[in-house]
Design a protein around this motif. Structure first.
Motif, PDB file in Angstrom:
ATOM      1  N   LYS A  48       0.816  -1.214   0.000  1.00 43.60           N
ATOM      2  CA  LYS A  48       0.000   0.000   0.000  1.00 43.60           C
ATOM      3  C   LYS A  48       0.848   1.261   0.000  1.00 43.60           C
ATOM      4  CE  LYS A  48      -3.847  -2.245   0.243  1.00 43.60           C
ATOM      5  NZ  LYS A  48      -4.553  -2.505  -0.975  1.00 43.60           N
ATOM      6  N   THR A  49       2.141   1.111   0.272  1.00 46.14           N
ATOM      7  CA  THR A  49       3.048   2.252   0.334  1.00 46.14           C
ATOM      8  C   THR A  49       4.285   1.938  -0.489  1.00 46.14           C
ATOM      9  OG1 THR A  49       2.308   2.734   2.583  1.00 46.14           O
ATOM     10  CG2 THR A  49       4.384   3.718   1.895  1.00 46.14           C
ATOM     11  N   ILE A  50       4.769   2.940  -1.225  1.00 49.34           N
ATOM     12  CA  ILE A  50       6.014   2.795  -1.973  1.00 49.34           C
ATOM     13  C   ILE A  50       7.027   3.767  -1.382  1.00 49.34           C
ATOM     14  CG2 ILE A  50       7.146   2.973  -4.210  1.00 49.34           C
ATOM     15  CD1 ILE A  50       4.456   2.358  -5.505  1.00 49.34           C
ATOM     16  N   ASP A  51       8.150   3.229  -0.921  1.00 46.93           N
ATOM     17  CA  ASP A  51       9.225   4.022  -0.308  1.00 46.93           C
ATOM     18  C   ASP A  51      10.305   4.252  -1.357  1.00 46.93           C
ATOM     19  OD1 ASP A  51      11.342   5.060   1.129  1.00 46.93           O
ATOM     20  OD2 ASP A  51      11.439   3.408   2.557  1.00 46.93           O
ATOM     21  N   LEU A  52      10.491   5.509  -1.740  1.00 49.32           N
ATOM     22  CA  LEU A  52      11.468   5.860  -2.770  1.00 49.32           C
ATOM     23  C   LEU A  52      12.782   6.368  -2.182  1.00 49.32           C
ATOM     24  CD1 LEU A  52       9.061   7.850  -5.127  1.00 49.32           C
ATOM     25  CD2 LEU A  52       9.646   5.422  -5.238  1.00 49.32           C
ATOM     26  N   ILE A  64       7.911   2.331 -11.985  1.00 48.83           N
ATOM     27  CA  ILE A  64       7.377   2.551 -10.633  1.00 48.83           C
ATOM     28  C   ILE A  64       5.886   2.854 -10.680  1.00 48.83           C
ATOM     29  CG2 ILE A  64       7.473   4.109  -8.641  1.00 48.83           C
ATOM     30  CD1 ILE A  64      10.519   4.352  -9.250  1.00 48.83           C
ATOM     31  N   THR A  65       5.418   3.476 -11.753  1.00 50.05           N
ATOM     32  CA  THR A  65       3.991   3.805 -11.824  1.00 50.05           C
ATOM     33  C   THR A  65       3.112   2.575 -11.965  1.00 50.05           C
ATOM     34  OG1 THR A  65       3.905   4.108 -14.234  1.00 50.05           O
ATOM     35  CG2 THR A  65       4.430   6.065 -12.872  1.00 50.05           C
ATOM     36  N   ALA A  97       2.085   1.556  -8.549  1.00 50.17           N
ATOM     37  CA  ALA A  97       1.420   2.726  -7.979  1.00 50.17           C
ATOM     38  C   ALA A  97       0.012   2.883  -8.549  1.00 50.17           C
ATOM     39  CB  ALA A  97       2.250   3.980  -8.234  1.00 50.17           C
ATOM     40  N   THR A 131      -2.146   0.716  -9.052  1.00 51.48           N
ATOM     41  CA  THR A 131      -3.105  -0.182  -8.415  1.00 51.48           C
ATOM     42  C   THR A 131      -3.412   0.228  -6.968  1.00 51.48           C
ATOM     43  OG1 THR A 131      -1.403  -1.703  -7.618  1.00 51.48           O
ATOM     44  CG2 THR A 131      -2.294  -2.108  -9.822  1.00 51.48           C
ATOM     45  N   LEU A 132      -2.738   1.255  -6.471  1.00 48.77           N
ATOM     46  CA  LEU A 132      -2.977   1.692  -5.094  1.00 48.77           C
ATOM     47  C   LEU A 132      -4.302   2.422  -4.994  1.00 48.77           C
ATOM     48  CD1 LEU A 132       0.525   3.040  -4.057  1.00 48.77           C
ATOM     49  CD2 LEU A 132      -0.480   0.840  -3.514  1.00 48.77           C
ATOM     50  N   LEU A 144      -6.358   5.328  -3.474  1.00 48.97           N
ATOM     51  CA  LEU A 144      -6.092   6.626  -2.879  1.00 48.97           C
ATOM     52  C   LEU A 144      -7.102   6.904  -1.784  1.00 48.97           C
ATOM     53  CD1 LEU A 144      -5.345   8.755  -6.055  1.00 48.97           C
ATOM     54  CD2 LEU A 144      -3.728   7.690  -4.494  1.00 48.97           C
TER      55      LEU A 144
END
Length: 72
Positions: free
Chosen positions: A43-47, A61-62, A65, A67-68, A70
């Motif tokens: 549920k979270t992407i850490d960049l 990366i998208t 993202a 499929t998350l 909001l």
């Protein structure tokens, strides 16, 4: 310094985090592209671990993202 794109998924369910690291460049993302698609439901992407990124890396990366869900 890492010379390849990498990622790790920590946690489970709503607490799952997809942590990206290294250079996410057209020359380095081939090794992770297929595995990233099967990485689960983070549920979270850490960049914070990215060292370099180009448009190919940003595009890759998208994919997870998109499929998350909001929440506002």
């Amino acid at each position: 310094m890492e010379r390849h794109a990498a990622f790790d998924v920590t946690g489970e369910g709503d607490g799952a985090v997809l942590a990206l690291s290294g250079p996410w460049l057209v020359a380095t993302i081939g090794r992770v592209e297929r595995d990233l698609a099967a990485s689960g439901d983070a549920k979270t992407i850490d960049l914070s671990g990215l060292t370099e990124i180009d448009t190919a890396g940003a595009w890759l990366i998208t994919l997870p993202a998109a499929t998350l869900e909001l929440v506002c």
